[in-house]
Motif scaffolding. Structure first.
Motif, PDB file in Angstrom:
ATOM      1  N   GLY A 122     -81.118 -39.663  68.916  1.00 52.42           N
ATOM      2  CA  GLY A 122     -80.165 -40.578  68.305  1.00 52.42           C
ATOM      3  C   GLY A 122     -78.750 -40.027  68.238  1.00 52.42           C
ATOM      4  O   GLY A 122     -78.444 -38.916  68.693  1.00 52.42           O
ATOM      5  N   ILE A 123     -77.875 -40.823  67.636  1.00 52.63           N
ATOM      6  CA  ILE A 123     -76.458 -40.456  67.503  1.00 52.63           C
ATOM      7  C   ILE A 123     -76.307 -39.197  66.670  1.00 52.63           C
ATOM      8  O   ILE A 123     -75.528 -38.297  67.014  1.00 52.63           O
ATOM      9  CB  ILE A 123     -75.683 -41.637  66.880  1.00 52.63           C
ATOM     10  N   THR A 124     -77.041 -39.100  65.560  1.00 52.60           N
ATOM     11  CA  THR A 124     -76.917 -37.931  64.690  1.00 52.60           C
ATOM     12  C   THR A 124     -77.333 -36.656  65.417  1.00 52.60           C
ATOM     13  O   THR A 124     -76.679 -35.616  65.296  1.00 52.60           O
ATOM     14  CB  THR A 124     -77.758 -38.116  63.426  1.00 52.60           C
TER      15      THR A 124
ATOM     16  N   ARG B  29     -75.832 -31.533  68.212  1.00 50.89           N
ATOM     17  CA  ARG B  29     -75.831 -30.694  69.429  1.00 50.89           C
ATOM     18  C   ARG B  29     -74.425 -30.421  69.940  1.00 50.89           C
ATOM     19  O   ARG B  29     -74.121 -29.307  70.367  1.00 50.89           O
ATOM     20  CB  ARG B  29     -76.656 -31.362  70.524  1.00 50.89           C
ATOM     21  N   THR B  30     -73.554 -31.435  69.911  1.00 45.50           N
ATOM     22  CA  THR B  30     -72.221 -31.283  70.501  1.00 45.50           C
ATOM     23  C   THR B  30     -71.191 -30.741  69.525  1.00 45.50           C
ATOM     24  O   THR B  30     -70.172 -30.192  69.940  1.00 45.50           O
ATOM     25  CB  THR B  30     -71.721 -32.629  71.045  1.00 45.50           C
ATOM     26  N   GLY B  31     -71.445 -30.924  68.209  1.00 45.36           N
ATOM     27  CA  GLY B  31     -70.451 -30.512  67.227  1.00 45.36           C
ATOM     28  C   GLY B  31     -69.244 -31.426  67.178  1.00 45.36           C
ATOM     29  O   GLY B  31     -68.208 -31.075  66.602  1.00 45.36           O
ATOM     30  N   ARG B  32     -69.360 -32.625  67.770  1.00 45.84           N
ATOM     31  CA  ARG B  32     -68.257 -33.597  67.771  1.00 45.84           C
ATOM     32  C   ARG B  32     -68.648 -34.825  66.950  1.00 45.84           C
ATOM     33  O   ARG B  32     -69.799 -35.275  67.007  1.00 45.84           O
ATOM     34  CB  ARG B  32     -67.904 -34.019  69.202  1.00 45.84           C
ATOM     35  N   PRO B  33     -67.687 -35.403  66.193  1.00 42.69           N
ATOM     36  CA  PRO B  33     -68.020 -36.547  65.331  1.00 42.69           C
ATOM     37  C   PRO B  33     -68.257 -37.820  66.132  1.00 42.69           C
ATOM     38  O   PRO B  33     -67.846 -37.940  67.294  1.00 42.69           O
ATOM     39  CB  PRO B  33     -66.787 -36.680  64.440  1.00 42.69           C
ATOM     40  N   TRP B  34     -68.932 -38.762  65.477  1.00 44.74           N
ATOM     41  CA  TRP B  34     -69.115 -40.102  66.026  1.00 44.74           C
ATOM     42  C   TRP B  34     -68.473 -41.086  65.068  1.00 44.74           C
ATOM     43  O   TRP B  34     -68.585 -40.957  63.849  1.00 44.74           O
ATOM     44  CB  TRP B  34     -70.608 -40.405  66.167  1.00 44.74           C
ATOM     45  N   PHE B  35     -67.774 -42.102  65.627  1.00 43.37           N
ATOM     46  CA  PHE B  35     -67.053 -43.055  64.781  1.00 43.37           C
ATOM     47  C   PHE B  35     -67.133 -44.433  65.413  1.00 43.37           C
ATOM     48  O   PHE B  35     -66.887 -44.601  66.612  1.00 43.37           O
ATOM     49  CB  PHE B  35     -65.597 -42.620  64.633  1.00 43.37           C
ATOM     50  N   SER B  36     -67.483 -45.426  64.595  1.00 44.82           N
ATOM     51  CA  SER B  36     -67.499 -46.807  65.059  1.00 44.82           C
ATOM     52  C   SER B  36     -66.908 -47.692  63.969  1.00 44.82           C
ATOM     53  O   SER B  36     -67.544 -47.897  62.917  1.00 44.82           O
ATOM     54  CB  SER B  36     -68.931 -47.259  65.383  1.00 44.82           C
ATOM     55  N   PRO B  37     -65.686 -48.211  64.161  1.00 49.14           N
ATOM     56  CA  PRO B  37     -65.092 -49.091  63.144  1.00 49.14           C
ATOM     57  C   PRO B  37     -65.843 -50.407  62.997  1.00 49.14           C
ATOM     58  O   PRO B  37     -65.759 -51.071  61.965  1.00 49.14           O
ATOM     59  CB  PRO B  37     -63.662 -49.321  63.663  1.00 49.14           C
TER      60      PRO B  37
ATOM     61  N   ASP C 283     -75.496 -49.527  68.195  1.00 45.65           N
ATOM     62  CA  ASP C 283     -75.173 -48.385  67.336  1.00 45.65           C
ATOM     63  C   ASP C 283     -76.256 -48.188  66.280  1.00 45.65           C
ATOM     64  O   ASP C 283     -76.664 -47.058  65.988  1.00 45.65           O
ATOM     65  CB  ASP C 283     -73.818 -48.597  66.654  1.00 45.65           C
ATOM     66  N   LEU C 284     -76.708 -49.292  65.684  1.00 47.77           N
ATOM     67  CA  LEU C 284     -77.744 -49.196  64.651  1.00 47.77           C
ATOM     68  C   LEU C 284     -79.020 -48.583  65.221  1.00 47.77           C
ATOM     69  O   LEU C 284     -79.665 -47.753  64.577  1.00 47.77           O
ATOM     70  CB  LEU C 284     -78.041 -50.582  64.077  1.00 47.77           C
ATOM     71  N   ASP C 285     -79.387 -48.992  66.439  1.00 49.04           N
ATOM     72  CA  ASP C 285     -80.575 -48.413  67.067  1.00 49.04           C
ATOM     73  C   ASP C 285     -80.353 -46.941  67.372  1.00 49.04           C
ATOM     74  O   ASP C 285     -81.272 -46.124  67.259  1.00 49.04           O
ATOM     75  CB  ASP C 285     -80.912 -49.172  68.350  1.00 49.04           C
ATOM     76  N   GLY C 286     -79.113 -46.580  67.751  1.00 45.35           N
ATOM     77  CA  GLY C 286     -78.818 -45.190  68.059  1.00 45.35           C
ATOM     78  C   GLY C 286     -78.771 -44.298  66.841  1.00 45.35           C
ATOM     79  O   GLY C 286     -79.015 -43.094  66.937  1.00 45.35           O
ATOM     80  N   LEU C 287     -78.444 -44.872  65.680  1.00 49.42           N
ATOM     81  CA  LEU C 287     -78.386 -44.069  64.467  1.00 49.42           C
ATOM     82  C   LEU C 287     -79.760 -43.586  64.044  1.00 49.42           C
ATOM     83  O   LEU C 287     -79.881 -42.587  63.331  1.00 49.42           O
ATOM     84  CB  LEU C 287     -77.738 -44.877  63.324  1.00 49.42           C
ATOM     85  N   SER C 288     -80.797 -44.294  64.454  1.00 49.69           N
ATOM     86  CA  SER C 288     -82.156 -43.832  64.164  1.00 49.69           C
ATOM     87  C   SER C 288     -83.102 -44.408  65.200  1.00 49.69           C
ATOM     88  O   SER C 288     -83.114 -45.617  65.425  1.00 49.69           O
ATOM     89  CB  SER C 288     -82.609 -44.267  62.765  1.00 49.69           C
ATOM     90  N   PRO C 289     -83.892 -43.552  65.855  1.00 54.17           N
ATOM     91  CA  PRO C 289     -84.857 -44.057  66.834  1.00 54.17           C
ATOM     92  C   PRO C 289     -86.113 -44.635  66.196  1.00 54.17           C
ATOM     93  O   PRO C 289     -86.964 -45.174  66.894  1.00 54.17           O
ATOM     94  CB  PRO C 289     -85.194 -42.795  67.658  1.00 54.17           C
ATOM     95  N   VAL C 290     -86.247 -44.521  64.871  1.00 58.36           N
ATOM     96  CA  VAL C 290     -87.450 -44.992  64.180  1.00 58.36           C
ATOM     97  C   VAL C 290     -87.270 -46.462  63.798  1.00 58.36           C
ATOM     98  O   VAL C 290     -86.314 -46.802  63.088  1.00 58.36           O
ATOM     99  CB  VAL C 290     -87.725 -44.153  62.915  1.00 58.36           C
ATOM    100  N   PRO C 291     -88.136 -47.363  64.249  1.00 57.69           N
ATOM    101  CA  PRO C 291     -87.976 -48.802  63.960  1.00 57.69           C
ATOM    102  C   PRO C 291     -87.854 -49.113  62.475  1.00 57.69           C
ATOM    103  O   PRO C 291     -87.042 -49.963  62.086  1.00 57.69           O
ATOM    104  CB  PRO C 291     -89.234 -49.431  64.568  1.00 57.69           C
TER     105      PRO C 291
ATOM    106  N   GLY D 259     -69.163 -47.017  60.597  1.00 55.56           N
ATOM    107  CA  GLY D 259     -69.902 -45.780  60.402  1.00 55.56           C
ATOM    108  C   GLY D 259     -69.190 -44.559  60.952  1.00 55.56           C
ATOM    109  O   GLY D 259     -68.437 -44.642  61.928  1.00 55.56           O
ATOM    110  N   ILE D 260     -69.431 -43.422  60.298  1.00 53.98           N
ATOM    111  CA  ILE D 260     -68.903 -42.126  60.729  1.00 53.98           C
ATOM    112  C   ILE D 260     -70.014 -41.095  60.562  1.00 53.98           C
ATOM    113  O   ILE D 260     -70.694 -41.076  59.532  1.00 53.98           O
ATOM    114  CB  ILE D 260     -67.674 -41.693  59.906  1.00 53.98           C
TER     115      ILE D 260
END
Length: 538
Positions: free
Chosen positions: A206-208, A213-221, A227-235, A249-250
């Protein structure tokens, strides 16, 4: 000149049109009769005519507050400064600062209001951000308990920065743990705490996990369904995120010493949106939080080092005193008992040698532990025949077993794969494990060393017929200076198993014990198999 008419003298008009601060004039009932270009731009209108056609109460987001301070100006005639919210033509709201006065006619009645307006939204945001970071820094510096301070920071971030917040930090065991959950709605906070109790993992998809792994932030205004699916792979968690109504989200990593030691997740719901300024603020919060997490880790390490030093001094002062006393006593006897027969003198010499060997083993173990802790214990892995390692260990230790009336045997197939290992260090591991079995096995007992192939590795096992290891001791005995409850007093420093585990782990293997009280023990460890060219197998 009519007080309500725009002033038309050249010098005033030129300044009025060019000044970068918004200027306006209204009738007492709030109809705008003049506005300069700066006010038109600030208000977000397409033209001066559009501003003049709009009642003032429709422009200001707080019309009741505006009428209140207009009444104050009308009463005392002073120039006043105010800050309030302004609703721009596109519906967005900004904070403005206004300096205004009431204009009176010849009879003293208020005939107009005029004022200067400037946008102070960014200034106020900067001030609020500084106050927020100052408060967060104060909280994070107040204690070396990172879990407690980060929980307080999450409470500060909600609702100042976002509507909900999750904080996870990297534990000393290498796994992430949840330290804070905050939501503006207590009911939804409970739902989050129960439904999102699983901390993230760097190995996830997922996004988190990507942020970790990358140490870089994620941001979606504007958070999308993807994005919601990427924030957690668990249904189930995806459904919970939709239930929470996430709009922005940030995800910010906590990076210290070049590694990600935690992650902060922030989100808003409803009409509220996060912007670039919020991202910068979250990143600065992440920097402060990372320092706090790292300081707490270093403090724990320092405390552990102090405790280990005190434990070393306590154990060494106790356990070295016995063999040292034996050496001194029998050395004195050799000096004073000159008439003693040769057999007694030889016996005393053997006791002195045995005590010196015992002290030497203790000192060697202490040096090995210190080198392992500092990462200085040399390892030179090369392909080794697992069968020969077993045979050499058994041959080396069989005299010790025979002296204790114990039967020591080895079992390893000829076709076992070679292992990638430091031969001397692996023999040290086998010696420590067999030595442990020798101490706990009663005369007449059996000890067996065997090796067998596993998937991409070889598993070595040392079994004995001793009293077994209590379940509560199964993990503790691999820690430094720890002995099982049945260990003889004064028998070593409790470092043998700890050293064995650290050596095995340095070979990318693992070690564990299987036992049941009264049924003997089986100590296992694995080593990676070597490929034909000598490199570790996949």
């Amino acid at each position: 000149m009519d007080a309500l008419a725009p002033r038309d003298d050249d010098s005033y008009r030129a300044l009025f049109e060019r000044i970068p601060v918004g200027i306006y004039r209204t009738t007492p009932d709030g109809r705008i009769v003049d506005a300069n270009p700066a006010l038109v731009q600030l208000a977000g209108f397409p033209s001066r005519e559009a501003v003049l056609a709009t009642p003032l109460d429709e422009i200001w987001a707080e019309p009741a507050e505006r009428r209140r301070w207009q009444a104050l100006m009308a009463r005392d005639g002073t120039v006043r400064d105010f800050e309030f919210l302004h609703r721009r033509h596109d519906g967005s709201v900004i904070r403005v600062r206004e300096t205004a006065r009431a204009i009176r006619g010849p009879d003293g009645e208020v005939v107009a209001y005029e004022g200067m307006v400037e946008d102070v939204t960014q200034q106020k945001r900067a001030e609020e951000a500084q106050r927020f970071l100052a408060a967060a820094g104060s909280i994070l510096a107040s204690s070396l308990d990172d879990a407690a301070t980060l929980a307080d920071v999450a409470r500060l971030a909600v609702p100042t920065l976002a509507d909900w917040c999750l904080v996870d930090v990297l534990g000393d065991d290498g796994a992430y743990r949840r330290v804070a959950t905050a939501h503006v709605d207590p009911e939804r906070e409970r739902a989050m705490r129960e439904g999102m109790g699983c901390p993230p993992s760097a190995s996830g998809t997922g996004i988190t996990a990507q942020v970790i792994r990358t140490g870089r932030p994620w941001f979606s205004p504007e958070v999308s369904a993807a994005d919601l699916d990427g924030l957690s792979p668990v249904p189930a968690l995806q459904r919970l995120l939709r239930h929470l109504g996430i709009r922005s989200g940030i995800v910010v990593p906590l990076v210290a010493q070049g590694r990600t030691v935690g992650v902060i997740r922030l989100a808003t719901a409803g009409a509220r949106r996060l912007g670039p300024d919020d991202l910068r603020l979250a990143e600065e919060l992440g920097r402060l939080a990372a320092l706090a997490v790292e300081n707490a880790r270093l403090y724990r390490q320092a405390q552990h080092a102090v405790q280990a030093r005190e434990q070393v001094l306590r154990v060494v002062s106790h356990d070295l005193r016995n063999p040292l006393s034996a050496i001194v006593a029998h050395a004195d006897m050799l000096q004073t008992e000159g008439a003693a027969d040769p057999e007694h003198r030889r016996a005393w010499g053997r006791i002195i040698r045995s005590a010196a060997d015992h002290m030497n083993r203790m000192i060697r173990d202490l040096i090995d532990v210190a080198n392992l802790e500092a990462g200085r214990l040399s390892m030179e892995p090369e392909p080794c025949a697992a069968r020969l390692l077993v045979a050499e260990a058994v041959a080396m230790l069989r005299p010790l077993a025979s002296a204790r009336s114990l039967h020591l045997s080895g079992d390893a197939a000829d076709d076992l794969p070679r292992v990638l290992a430091d031969r001397e260090r692996v023999l040290q591991v086998l010696s420590n494990l067999v030595g442990n079995a020798l101490r706990f096995s009663a005369p007449g007992g059996r000890i067996e060393v065997r090796a067998e192939a596993a998937a991409g590795e070889v598993r070595f096992t040392v079994t004995d017929t001793g009293p077994g290891v209590a379940r509560d001791d199964a993990e503790r005995i691999f820690e430094p200076f720890q002995r099982g409850r049945r260990a003889p007093r004064g028998d070593g420093l409790g470092l043998g198993l700890s050293i064995a585990r650290r050596i095995v782990e340095a070979h990318r293997g693992r070690v564990w014990v299987e036992s049941r009280p009264g049924g003997g023990s089986a100590f296992h460890f694995t080593l990676p198999a070597a490929a034909v060219d000598g490199r570790a197998a996949a």
